[in-house]
Design a protein around this motif. Structure first.
Motif: not given
Length: 369
Positions: A268-275, A282-294, A327-334
């Protein structure tokens, strides 16, 4: 797992039958590929015999019922499917054991697209579960290629090995994982280039974790980050990223998801909101992934591409992302998303150059999460 293989040709030298025998040769010990060799003995379908099918028809039904999946390879005659395969399917139309049966279709003659489309339509109408990721056209160099030559062709071996992997994954996947295995407009897992590259990366791997690591390292190291290299064109779909060898982090995450899914690994796709610069908006999104491993469950990975100050890696269960949140102004989007955020798609499709994308990096308000 048992796969029942059906060839739509009765010719002794049939290339479709040869391909199925090669698939049987390539199957690991965990997969049994059984060729049904008596389709030519089936009488023409007669509904009057439905309650008491002739022995060969009953044998076909018994084999279908006991199989976890079907693999069909059939030629095209006069822009249509062969009578052999159509008659076999007619004997299965009213058979409950065929409903929701996973089925993959191999096309040994890519120009024979009429029969391929017709066969798919028939299977869907019969309520089969068509395994799209395993239903591929094979780039055979000749219609007279032998089994030995097929086995000696690395690209074909990779593709057919990938077919087995996809069938196994389709049989084993849970409904909850389906969105993370599906092909779509932007994560176009079924694109021939994606299928071929995914199969190539899986060659020689012992398990899904090793495949996932190879896919991650390929996207991280071989696909150039568009802004780091100031490299056009702007890419969005997974296949575009692979073909052009470049993409922003979001586009690279589309490619990694597609390669993993093509290998039957949920992604799947995950996102962070970074400065963007320093510790303030300002902020922008950063794109990364999640993989399901047994062994570990969902595990986040970031194939953005390393550079001084950025050192992402694949080392489950520990995360090593490109941009740890400090950075407290940044976050991992759930959440783990099966599809890209609309804001990301707009940024990658409405801007013509990498410079324009950089001037219009995607972001979403906290209330939109």
């Amino acid at each position: 797992m048992k796969i029942l293989a059906l060839s739509g040709s009765l010719r002794a030298a049939s290339i479709n039958s040869a391909v199925l025998r090669v698939v049987r040769e390539l199957a690991p010990a965990s997969i049994e590929v059984r060729l049904f060799t008596t389709l030519g003995d089936l009488p023409l379908y007669n509904p009057d015999l439905e309650s008491a099918p002739p022995p060969v028809a009953q044998l076909l039904r018994d084999e279908v019922a006991s199989a976890d999946a079907l693999l069909i390879a059939s030629p095209e005659y006069a822009h249509g499917v062969t009578g052999t395969i159509k008659n076999a399917l007619d004997w299965l139309v009213a058979f409950e054991g065929f409903v929701n049966k996973p089925v993959a279709v191999l096309n040994a003659t890519p120009r024979a697209h009429h029969a391929d489309a017709a066969l798919r339509e028939t299977l869907i109408t019969m309520s089969a579960k068509l395994i799209e990721a395993a239903s591929i056209a094979l780039p055979l160099p000749s219609a007279n290629i032998s089994e030995a030559e097929l086995l000696a062709a690395p690209e074909l071996v990779s593709l057919l090995g990938g077919v087995l992997t996809q069938i196994e994954c389709a049989v084993n996947q849970s409904p909850a994982m389906k969105p993370y295995l599906d092909s779509s407009l932007y994560i176009d897992t079924q694109h021939p280039a994606i299928v071929a590259q995914a199969a190539k990366l899986a060659v020689g791997c012992a398990d899904e974790e090793e495949i996932a690591k190879r896919c991650f390292e390929f996207v991280r190291d071989e696909i150039k980050h568009s802004w780091d290299y100031r490299m056009n064109p702007v890419t969005c779909t997974a296949s575009e990223v692979l073909i052009h060898g470049t993409g922003y982090c979001y586009a690279k995450s589309h490619l990694l998801a597609a390669l993993l899914r093509a290998n039957g690994i949920p992604a799947g796709l995950c996102y962070q909101r970074l400065t963007i610069d320093g510790d303030q908006p300002p902020h922008c999104l950063h794109g990364l992934n999640a993989v399901y491993l047994q062994q570990y469950g969902w595990y986040r990975i970031d194939a953005r591409g390393n550079k001084p100050g950025v050192n992402a890696d694949f080392c489950p269960p520990l995360e090593r992302l490109a941009f740890p949140i400090t950075n407290p102004l940044e976050q991992d989007l759930p959440g783990i998303r099966a599809e890209p955020l609309p804001a990301v798609i707009r940024a990658l499709t409405e801007n013509q150059t990498v410079e324009q994308v950089y001037q219009n990096l995607p972001d979403i308000a906290v209330s939109d999460q």
